[in-house]
Design a protein around this motif. Sequence first.
Motif, PDB file in Angstrom:
ATOM      1  N   VAL A   1       7.374  12.377 -12.995  1.00 49.37           N
ATOM      2  CA  VAL A   1       8.637  12.115 -12.271  1.00 49.37           C
ATOM      3  C   VAL A   1       8.643  12.851 -10.934  1.00 49.37           C
ATOM      4  CG1 VAL A   1      11.131  12.424 -12.322  1.00 49.37           C
ATOM      5  CG2 VAL A   1       9.919  11.679 -14.395  1.00 49.37           C
ATOM      6  N   LEU A   2       8.207  14.113 -10.938  1.00 53.51           N
ATOM      7  CA  LEU A   2       8.153  14.877  -9.690  1.00 53.51           C
ATOM      8  C   LEU A   2       7.188  14.249  -8.694  1.00 53.51           C
ATOM      9  CD1 LEU A   2       8.148  18.557 -11.040  1.00 53.51           C
ATOM     10  CD2 LEU A   2      10.023  17.360  -9.892  1.00 53.51           C
ATOM     11  N   ALA A   3       6.050  13.764  -9.211  1.00 51.67           N
ATOM     12  CA  ALA A   3       5.069  13.131  -8.330  1.00 51.67           C
ATOM     13  C   ALA A   3       5.651  11.898  -7.658  1.00 51.67           C
ATOM     14  CB  ALA A   3       3.815  12.757  -9.115  1.00 51.67           C
ATOM     15  N   MET A   4       6.523  11.177  -8.361  1.00 48.38           N
ATOM     16  CA  MET A   4       7.177  10.005  -7.768  1.00 48.38           C
ATOM     17  C   MET A   4       8.047  10.415  -6.584  1.00 48.38           C
ATOM     18  SD  MET A   4       8.447   7.372 -10.730  1.00 48.38           S
ATOM     19  CE  MET A   4       8.605   8.469 -12.125  1.00 48.38           C
ATOM     20  N   SER A   5       8.686  11.560  -6.695  1.00 44.54           N
ATOM     21  CA  SER A   5       9.645  11.975  -5.667  1.00 44.54           C
ATOM     22  C   SER A   5       8.977  12.412  -4.369  1.00 44.54           C
ATOM     23  CB  SER A   5      10.528  13.110  -6.201  1.00 44.54           C
ATOM     24  OG  SER A   5       9.739  14.260  -6.475  1.00 44.54           O
ATOM     25  N   PHE A   6       7.752  12.991  -4.463  1.00 46.85           N
ATOM     26  CA  PHE A   6       7.118  13.446  -3.220  1.00 46.85           C
ATOM     27  C   PHE A   6       5.801  12.742  -2.937  1.00 46.85           C
ATOM     28  CE2 PHE A   6       5.671  16.579  -6.474  1.00 46.85           C
ATOM     29  CZ  PHE A   6       4.306  16.383  -6.375  1.00 46.85           C
ATOM     30  N   SER A   7       5.518  11.636  -3.659  1.00 43.64           N
ATOM     31  CA  SER A   7       4.235  10.958  -3.498  1.00 43.64           C
ATOM     32  C   SER A   7       4.037  10.389  -2.100  1.00 43.64           C
ATOM     33  CB  SER A   7       4.091   9.842  -4.535  1.00 43.64           C
ATOM     34  OG  SER A   7       5.097   8.868  -4.368  1.00 43.64           O
ATOM     35  N   SER A   8       5.132  10.025  -1.440  1.00 44.53           N
ATOM     36  CA  SER A   8       4.997   9.431  -0.104  1.00 44.53           C
ATOM     37  C   SER A   8       4.788  10.500   0.972  1.00 44.53           C
ATOM     38  CB  SER A   8       6.246   8.615   0.226  1.00 44.53           C
ATOM     39  OG  SER A   8       7.400   9.435   0.187  1.00 44.53           O
ATOM     40  N   LYS A   9       4.919  11.785   0.606  1.00 38.79           N
ATOM     41  CA  LYS A   9       4.827  12.862   1.595  1.00 38.79           C
ATOM     42  C   LYS A   9       3.485  13.582   1.576  1.00 38.79           C
ATOM     43  CE  LYS A   9       9.796  13.657   0.949  1.00 38.79           C
ATOM     44  NZ  LYS A   9      10.828  14.633   0.508  1.00 38.79           N
TER      45      LYS A   9
ATOM     46  N   GLU B   1       0.808  -1.218   0.000  1.00 38.31           N
ATOM     47  CA  GLU B   1       0.000   0.000   0.000  1.00 38.31           C
ATOM     48  C   GLU B   1       0.839   1.266   0.000  1.00 38.31           C
ATOM     49  OE1 GLU B   1      -3.184   2.017   3.001  1.00 38.31           O
ATOM     50  OE2 GLU B   1      -3.659   0.005   2.285  1.00 38.31           O
ATOM     51  N   HIS B   2       1.984   1.249   0.716  1.00 37.21           N
ATOM     52  CA  HIS B   2       2.791   2.466   0.795  1.00 37.21           C
ATOM     53  C   HIS B   2       3.517   2.770  -0.521  1.00 37.21           C
ATOM     54  CE1 HIS B   2       5.834  -0.653   1.604  1.00 37.21           C
ATOM     55  NE2 HIS B   2       6.745   0.251   1.271  1.00 37.21           N
ATOM     56  N   LEU B   3       3.495   1.823  -1.463  1.00 31.08           N
ATOM     57  CA  LEU B   3       4.142   2.045  -2.756  1.00 31.08           C
ATOM     58  C   LEU B   3       3.138   2.255  -3.891  1.00 31.08           C
ATOM     59  CD1 LEU B   3       7.024  -0.609  -2.642  1.00 31.08           C
ATOM     60  CD2 LEU B   3       7.203   1.860  -2.308  1.00 31.08           C
ATOM     61  N   VAL B   4       1.848   2.177  -3.579  1.00 33.19           N
ATOM     62  CA  VAL B   4       0.819   2.299  -4.616  1.00 33.19           C
ATOM     63  C   VAL B   4       0.915   3.638  -5.339  1.00 33.19           C
ATOM     64  CG1 VAL B   4      -1.661   2.584  -5.005  1.00 33.19           C
ATOM     65  CG2 VAL B   4      -0.832   0.662  -3.657  1.00 33.19           C
ATOM     66  N   GLN B   5       1.065   4.725  -4.571  1.00 36.74           N
ATOM     67  CA  GLN B   5       1.085   6.049  -5.181  1.00 36.74           C
ATOM     68  C   GLN B   5       2.298   6.227  -6.088  1.00 36.74           C
ATOM     69  OE1 GLN B   5      -0.919   8.890  -2.823  1.00 36.74           O
ATOM     70  NE2 GLN B   5       0.525  10.530  -3.267  1.00 36.74           N
ATOM     71  N   LYS B   6       3.450   5.689  -5.674  1.00 35.79           N
ATOM     72  CA  LYS B   6       4.642   5.760  -6.525  1.00 35.79           C
ATOM     73  C   LYS B   6       4.458   4.900  -7.772  1.00 35.79           C
ATOM     74  CE  LYS B   6       8.304   7.029  -3.297  1.00 35.79           C
ATOM     75  NZ  LYS B   6       9.646   6.693  -2.774  1.00 35.79           N
ATOM     76  N   GLY B   7       3.839   3.738  -7.595  1.00 36.39           N
ATOM     77  CA  GLY B   7       3.579   2.871  -8.737  1.00 36.39           C
ATOM     78  C   GLY B   7       2.676   3.547  -9.754  1.00 36.39           C
ATOM     79  N   MET B   8       1.649   4.234  -9.268  1.00 34.58           N
ATOM     80  CA  MET B   8       0.748   4.962 -10.155  1.00 34.58           C
ATOM     81  C   MET B   8       1.471   6.113 -10.853  1.00 34.58           C
ATOM     82  SD  MET B   8      -2.165   3.666 -10.456  1.00 34.58           S
ATOM     83  CE  MET B   8      -3.006   2.255  -9.747  1.00 34.58           C
ATOM     84  N   SER B   9       2.463   6.699 -10.180  1.00 30.32           N
ATOM     85  CA  SER B   9       3.256   7.766 -10.794  1.00 30.32           C
ATOM     86  C   SER B   9       4.050   7.233 -11.982  1.00 30.32           C
ATOM     87  CB  SER B   9       4.211   8.375  -9.760  1.00 30.32           C
ATOM     88  OG  SER B   9       3.515   8.919  -8.670  1.00 30.32           O
ATOM     89  N   VAL B  10       4.646   6.061 -11.818  1.00 30.40           N
ATOM     90  CA  VAL B  10       5.384   5.432 -12.914  1.00 30.40           C
ATOM     91  C   VAL B  10       4.437   5.147 -14.079  1.00 30.40           C
ATOM     92  CG1 VAL B  10       6.708   3.406 -13.624  1.00 30.40           C
ATOM     93  CG2 VAL B  10       7.061   4.401 -11.358  1.00 30.40           C
ATOM     94  N   TYR B  11       3.270   4.606 -13.751  1.00 32.24           N
ATOM     95  CA  TYR B  11       2.252   4.271 -14.745  1.00 32.24           C
ATOM     96  C   TYR B  11       1.845   5.508 -15.532  1.00 32.24           C
ATOM     97  CZ  TYR B  11      -1.462   1.010 -16.192  1.00 32.24           C
ATOM     98  OH  TYR B  11      -2.262   0.162 -16.889  1.00 32.24           O
ATOM     99  N   GLN B  12       1.568   6.604 -14.817  1.00 32.06           N
ATOM    100  CA  GLN B  12       1.141   7.848 -15.449  1.00 32.06           C
ATOM    101  C   GLN B  12       2.246   8.433 -16.328  1.00 32.06           C
ATOM    102  OE1 GLN B  12      -1.681   9.480 -15.707  1.00 32.06           O
ATOM    103  NE2 GLN B  12      -0.682  11.103 -16.889  1.00 32.06           N
ATOM    104  N   THR B  13       3.494   8.335 -15.876  1.00 32.68           N
ATOM    105  CA  THR B  13       4.622   8.856 -16.652  1.00 32.68           C
ATOM    106  C   THR B  13       4.762   8.112 -17.971  1.00 32.68           C
ATOM    107  OG1 THR B  13       5.770   9.444 -14.597  1.00 32.68           O
ATOM    108  CG2 THR B  13       7.098   9.340 -16.598  1.00 32.68           C
ATOM    109  N   LEU B  14       4.503   6.800 -17.947  1.00 33.27           N
ATOM    110  CA  LEU B  14       4.568   6.002 -19.171  1.00 33.27           C
ATOM    111  C   LEU B  14       3.521   6.470 -20.182  1.00 33.27           C
ATOM    112  CD1 LEU B  14       5.808   3.572 -20.639  1.00 33.27           C
ATOM    113  CD2 LEU B  14       4.124   2.119 -19.497  1.00 33.27           C
ATOM    114  N   PHE B  15       2.303   6.723 -19.705  1.00 36.83           N
ATOM    115  CA  PHE B  15       1.255   7.218 -20.597  1.00 36.83           C
ATOM    116  C   PHE B  15       1.616   8.597 -21.157  1.00 36.83           C
ATOM    117  CE2 PHE B  15      -1.343   3.999 -18.479  1.00 36.83           C
ATOM    118  CZ  PHE B  15      -2.086   3.516 -19.541  1.00 36.83           C
ATOM    119  N   ALA B  16       2.184   9.445 -20.307  1.00 40.24           N
ATOM    120  CA  ALA B  16       2.569  10.785 -20.751  1.00 40.24           C
ATOM    121  C   ALA B  16       3.647  10.722 -21.828  1.00 40.24           C
ATOM    122  CB  ALA B  16       3.059  11.606 -19.558  1.00 40.24           C
ATOM    123  N   ALA B  17       4.599   9.807 -21.662  1.00 38.98           N
ATOM    124  CA  ALA B  17       5.673   9.667 -22.650  1.00 38.98           C
ATOM    125  C   ALA B  17       5.111   9.309 -24.020  1.00 38.98           C
ATOM    126  CB  ALA B  17       6.673   8.607 -22.184  1.00 38.98           C
TER     127      ALA B  17
END
Length: 394
Positions: A256-264, A117-133
């Motif tokens: 990428v930025l969302a990945m860096s502060f998603s846990s905060k 659960e604590h990695l879900v938000q970071k995982g979604m950030s990676v997912y979203q970045t892939l779509f954006a690319a």
Amino acid sequence: MSTLFLQIGIWVRNIATLFYVKEMTNDDAFAVSLISVAEIAPIFVFSFIGGTFADRWRPKRTMVWCDVLSAASILAVLFAMANGSWKAVFFATLVSAILSQFSQPAGMKLFKLHVPEHLVQKGMSVYQTLFAAFMIFGPVVGTFVYQNYGIETAIGVMGVAFLLSVVSLAFLPRDRQDEGEKQKSKVLEDFKAGVSYVWSSIILRKLGSAFIAAGLALGLIQPLGIFLITERLGKTEDYLQWFLLVNGVAMIIGGVLAMSFSSKISPQKLLAFGMTVNSLAFIAMGFSTDYWVTLGLQFISGIVFPCINIGINTMIMKNTEESFIGRVNGTLTPLFMGSMVVTMMLSGVMKNAISLVPLYVIAGLFLLVGVAVIVPLFKLKGGIQPEPEKVAVN
């Protein structure tokens, strides 16, 4: 990796089909619009159905079979085209769009099952970045394949991409043996239970309201971007490509930025932040008459847009039981798409009636309404599940 291959196939399909239909119909706008119908219509018809069955079936098996069937449909399309039926390209788009309504919620279930659960938000950030690319590189790849090799090769690339997705999915952990076999209820009962589950959760209810507000806002201005460039900024239509490029680059940076502060930051605050900044950017873009200012606002809008998608998906994942993931997605997605289509249909008429600037202001206000709905959830900590007893009562 599965999503990577699927995005290659989907973008090659989208761009190649667009060029091919324009060429075969001599730029018939109605024929081109049918491509969007083939992509969007299945969301309305099959989203909730697909979500319900995704909750009943094994998620990995569901995704594999969806990709296999999509690849198999490509053979039928190529056969039909070889026999002179060029309109079969619509079938390829329609079939893959329908199957995605079963595959996508199954993928969300796998996220819920296998990502802490604590990695879900970071995982979604990676997912979203892939779509954006792929918003940047997808059209380039699709154009290259079509212009150099033609529609048959482009359709073939789509089929190969689906098969490579199947290979990637083969490396996922096995489905639990009881997954998809424990449901003894009827499908209609599952439909009702899914709606009741969403309604029983204050978080999911408010998230549904935010979906509607975002859909109304985006549908209102999405078709009008070209008029913003030609009427407000006095530029030619060619400048639209730079706005799309800036938006895509900004979304990659934002992911990428969302990945860096998603846990905060909590997902509800992330969602509200993205909607607030976008609302202000939309309003400012409506008033701006300077090209570079508007381009900068487009960049700001793009860089915070991943916050909206990441916040929404994380809230769904954290506040939905694994057995209801598919139905919750199937209930909320049509709210967004339906509201967006409504304002998309009205945007042209409203522009002629009240001009462009008020429409961008109204779009911004819609997003602010969505923020007002989400703000009361700020005080919630962690994942709060809907009350199962309320679902059972209904």
